[in-house]
Design an enzyme around this catalytic site. Sequence first.
Site, mmCIF file in Angstrom:
data_model
loop_
_atom_site.group_PDB
_atom_site.id
_atom_site.type_symbol
_atom_site.label_atom_id
_atom_site.label_comp_id
_atom_site.label_asym_id
_atom_site.label_seq_id
_atom_site.Cartn_x
_atom_site.Cartn_y
_atom_site.Cartn_z
ATOM 1 N N ASP A 52 38.154 40.222 41.691
ATOM 2 C CA ASP A 52 38.499 39.426 42.868
ATOM 3 C C ASP A 52 37.348 38.519 43.287
ATOM 4 O OD1 ASP A 52 41.066 40.471 43.217
ATOM 5 O OD2 ASP A 52 40.297 42.201 44.315
ATOM 6 N N TYR A 111 33.596 50.924 36.947
ATOM 7 C CA TYR A 111 33.096 50.115 38.061
ATOM 8 C C TYR A 111 32.023 50.889 38.810
ATOM 9 C CZ TYR A 111 36.944 46.730 37.707
ATOM 10 O OH TYR A 111 37.814 45.760 37.279
#
Length: 278
Positions: A52, A111
């Site tokens: 994002d 992540y």
Amino acid sequence: MVRYRLTVEYDGRGYCGWQRQDNGPTIQQSLEEAAFRLCGVATRVHGSGRTDSGVHALGQVAHLDLPRAYGAATVMKALNAHLRPQPIAVIDAAEVAEDFHARFSAEERSYRYRILNRIAPPTLDQGRVWWVARPMEAAIMDEAAQVLVGRHDFSSFRAAECQADSPVKTLSELRVTRVGDEIHVFARARSFLHHQVRNMVGTLALVGDGRWTADRLRAALEACDRSAAGPTAPPDGLYFLRVRFPGETAAPAKAGPLEAAPLGEAPLKEATLKEDWR
């Protein structure tokens, strides 16, 4: 056509995410423009994950097809030359088989989320961490996080605009460790829902500062309702860490500002943090 696999590092600030779009610059667009300057042919760059706006990467993997063999070293150097001065770098390149696909061949994605947990705000890391001034206990967060590990319906941690066909995902690992003034949340799975990591981090932060218990976290998961979980953590602290493909093993964690401390080791004990908190 010759296919190349790229490992890409970038600072997501100032970009509207990975995927090319009309309302602003993106990482994919910048890589495709650099590739065009290399070969003179419009080339599509495919990524392993669509980060994002504001999200960073240390090990995003992408692939592209070029009209002839340039050599991996030449591809890497040329792309980096055409990307400068943008905060995007191709840190590795390799020629791969034509059936390799950065997204569909991936077996696992990892992540890392960085929380700066101190009273003083960030200076050099502004835009690269989530600053939380109130004291948080990483050990309690880590214990509660294990509720989320495994195969679950993650509707409570899914963005409203998520396009995944199913909210069911298998979370292979979720660990929380303290590294100096930072709290790192490490998440590993084959794939994630839109905003899943940031929503899990935002909820775990409520556990870390004592406002939530592990039982409430479990109840939020079982509710399968986004409103039952905590807030979405900002994009600043999220890093796409690495991608694992068939035949590869996960890279060992390294202690450092952007990597995890080895599991079981705490660079700064919670008790010490509490005593020194001013």
